[in-house]
Design a protein around this motif. Sequence first.
Motif, PDB file in Angstrom:
ATOM      1  N   SER A  90       0.878  -1.170   0.000  1.00  0.00           N
ATOM      2  CA  SER A  90       0.000   0.000   0.000  1.00  0.00           C
ATOM      3  C   SER A  90       0.915   1.219   0.000  1.00  0.00           C
ATOM      4  O   SER A  90       1.780   1.343   0.865  1.00  0.00           O
ATOM      5  N   ILE A  91       0.738   2.095  -0.974  1.00  0.00           N
ATOM      6  CA  ILE A  91       1.646   3.232  -1.131  1.00  0.00           C
ATOM      7  C   ILE A  91       0.854   4.530  -1.160  1.00  0.00           C
ATOM      8  O   ILE A  91      -0.097   4.669  -1.925  1.00  0.00           O
ATOM      9  N   LEU A  92       1.260   5.462  -0.295  1.00  0.00           N
ATOM     10  CA  LEU A  92       0.734   6.823  -0.365  1.00  0.00           C
ATOM     11  C   LEU A  92       1.820   7.693  -0.987  1.00  0.00           C
ATOM     12  O   LEU A  92       2.903   7.859  -0.416  1.00  0.00           O
ATOM     13  N   LEU A  93       1.516   8.219  -2.140  1.00  0.00           N
ATOM     14  CA  LEU A  93       2.453   9.034  -2.901  1.00  0.00           C
ATOM     15  C   LEU A  93       1.982  10.482  -2.876  1.00  0.00           C
ATOM     16  O   LEU A  93       0.874  10.785  -3.303  1.00  0.00           O
ATOM     17  N   THR A  94       2.796  11.374  -2.350  1.00  0.00           N
ATOM     18  CA  THR A  94       2.462  12.789  -2.446  1.00  0.00           C
ATOM     19  C   THR A  94       3.284  13.400  -3.578  1.00  0.00           C
ATOM     20  O   THR A  94       4.470  13.071  -3.745  1.00  0.00           O
ATOM     21  N   THR A  95       2.665  14.250  -4.357  1.00  0.00           N
ATOM     22  CA  THR A  95       3.361  14.849  -5.490  1.00  0.00           C
ATOM     23  C   THR A  95       2.689  16.141  -5.903  1.00  0.00           C
ATOM     24  O   THR A  95       1.494  16.337  -5.664  1.00  0.00           O
ATOM     25  N   HIS A  96       3.471  17.023  -6.507  1.00  0.00           N
ATOM     26  CA  HIS A  96       2.875  18.202  -7.141  1.00  0.00           C
ATOM     27  C   HIS A  96       3.081  18.138  -8.648  1.00  0.00           C
ATOM     28  O   HIS A  96       2.873  19.119  -9.354  1.00  0.00           O
ATOM     29  N   TYR A  97       3.453  16.941  -9.133  1.00  0.00           N
ATOM     30  CA  TYR A  97       3.571  16.717 -10.570  1.00  0.00           C
ATOM     31  C   TYR A  97       2.290  16.058 -11.081  1.00  0.00           C
ATOM     32  O   TYR A  97       1.993  14.914 -10.715  1.00  0.00           O
ATOM     33  N   LEU A  98       1.567  16.747 -11.945  1.00  0.00           N
ATOM     34  CA  LEU A  98       0.313  16.210 -12.461  1.00  0.00           C
ATOM     35  C   LEU A  98       0.541  14.913 -13.231  1.00  0.00           C
ATOM     36  O   LEU A  98      -0.218  13.946 -13.086  1.00  0.00           O
ATOM     37  N   ASP A  99       1.592  14.867 -14.058  1.00  0.00           N
ATOM     38  CA  ASP A  99       1.833  13.672 -14.862  1.00  0.00           C
ATOM     39  C   ASP A  99       2.225  12.483 -13.993  1.00  0.00           C
ATOM     40  O   ASP A  99       1.907  11.335 -14.314  1.00  0.00           O
ATOM     41  N   GLU A 100       2.877  12.734 -12.873  1.00  0.00           N
ATOM     42  CA  GLU A 100       3.277  11.653 -11.970  1.00  0.00           C
ATOM     43  C   GLU A 100       2.048  11.000 -11.338  1.00  0.00           C
ATOM     44  O   GLU A 100       1.943   9.766 -11.279  1.00  0.00           O
ATOM     45  N   ALA A 101       1.116  11.814 -10.872  1.00  0.00           N
ATOM     46  CA  ALA A 101      -0.112  11.272 -10.289  1.00  0.00           C
ATOM     47  C   ALA A 101      -0.918  10.509 -11.335  1.00  0.00           C
ATOM     48  O   ALA A 101      -1.466   9.430 -11.067  1.00  0.00           O
ATOM     49  N   ASP A 102      -0.990  11.065 -12.542  1.00  0.00           N
ATOM     50  CA  ASP A 102      -1.735  10.427 -13.631  1.00  0.00           C
ATOM     51  C   ASP A 102      -1.120   9.085 -13.994  1.00  0.00           C
ATOM     52  O   ASP A 102      -1.815   8.106 -14.268  1.00  0.00           O
ATOM     53  N   ARG A 103       0.184   9.012 -13.973  1.00  0.00           N
ATOM     54  CA  ARG A 103       0.906   7.811 -14.407  1.00  0.00           C
ATOM     55  C   ARG A 103       0.898   6.705 -13.354  1.00  0.00           C
ATOM     56  O   ARG A 103       0.767   5.523 -13.677  1.00  0.00           O
TER      57      ARG A 103
END
Length: 337
Positions: free
Chosen positions: A194-207
């Motif tokens: 189970s992974i919680l990924l925080t990001t401010h990159y839109l493409d990273e979240a989409d991918r």
Amino acid sequence: MPVGTAAPAIEARGLTKTYPGGVAALDGLDLTVRAGTVFGLLGPNGAGKSTTVKILTTLARPDAGTASVAGHDVLRRPERVRRAIGVVAQRSGADPTATGRENLLLQGRLYGLRGPALAARADELLARFALADAAGRPARTYSGGMLRRLDVAIGLVHRPEVLFLDEPTTGLDPEARTAMWEEIDRLAGEEGLSILLTTHYLDEADRLAERIAIVDRGRVVTTGTPDGLKGELRGDAVHVELRDPVDPAAGPSLAAALGASAGVRETVLDGRRLSARADDGAAAVPAVLAVLAGAGVPVAAVTVARPSLDDVYLRHAGRRFADADVDARAVPAGGVR
């Protein structure tokens, strides 16, 4: 609990946190992360993502609200939470003077691992993250991509149930960033983490993320799958760059004229940018240009695109993602992330 269902890996309700000086980091944040999935917490710098991670990993206490990780209450059972999680923070946690191998062995000992089992686990992770050749070098000699891979390996030594990745690719070059994306895919797919990924990159979240929550000003403004959220936005996005800023007071009348003559909807005017939605963006462009010309608003450029997460953010937060990121960078020293 019904048969066939699993407890959430992470569950938070009504998290509130205000820092000294009245800086509100979280304002009633709710979050549910299903076990065995990659969940993206997407938001600009200053949205409250890192504060959320600090609370969920027992490094900070909320002013109000509840949270559990791997079935353990973060306030009542913090020691159990810590044993169940791995954390890769924004800044490297590796000891720069220790070698890659020594960093892994130290982390393992902190979790009670010893002897051949620990040595084998360190070797396994060094090989997996392509660090075996650099295992005897001090971490300070590693490149940015190598150091980030070491950080993830350190977070995995004790085989956690939940892994927190806080802005894991910030500062990496494109090649290192792509390699990190591939590793996150493997962690979720092969190991079922189970992974919680925080990001401010839109493409990273989409991918990477199966589901995302978009955070703005300390609150979750919408949640869902990336494709599902984009699918809620019917038609095309029409973005117009204006030659000069337009008075915001003119926005409502301009939006009404565009809706009546060009058939566009959800019009947002922000200085020199105008965004709207249309069932057929290409067909709507001539009418949009005619309305703007009639209103004395000169146009510099116009683009038509399929819905993106930036459009989702605009719809739910009322401002473009890049503008929110710029606003966040203007927070005085001592602000939040």
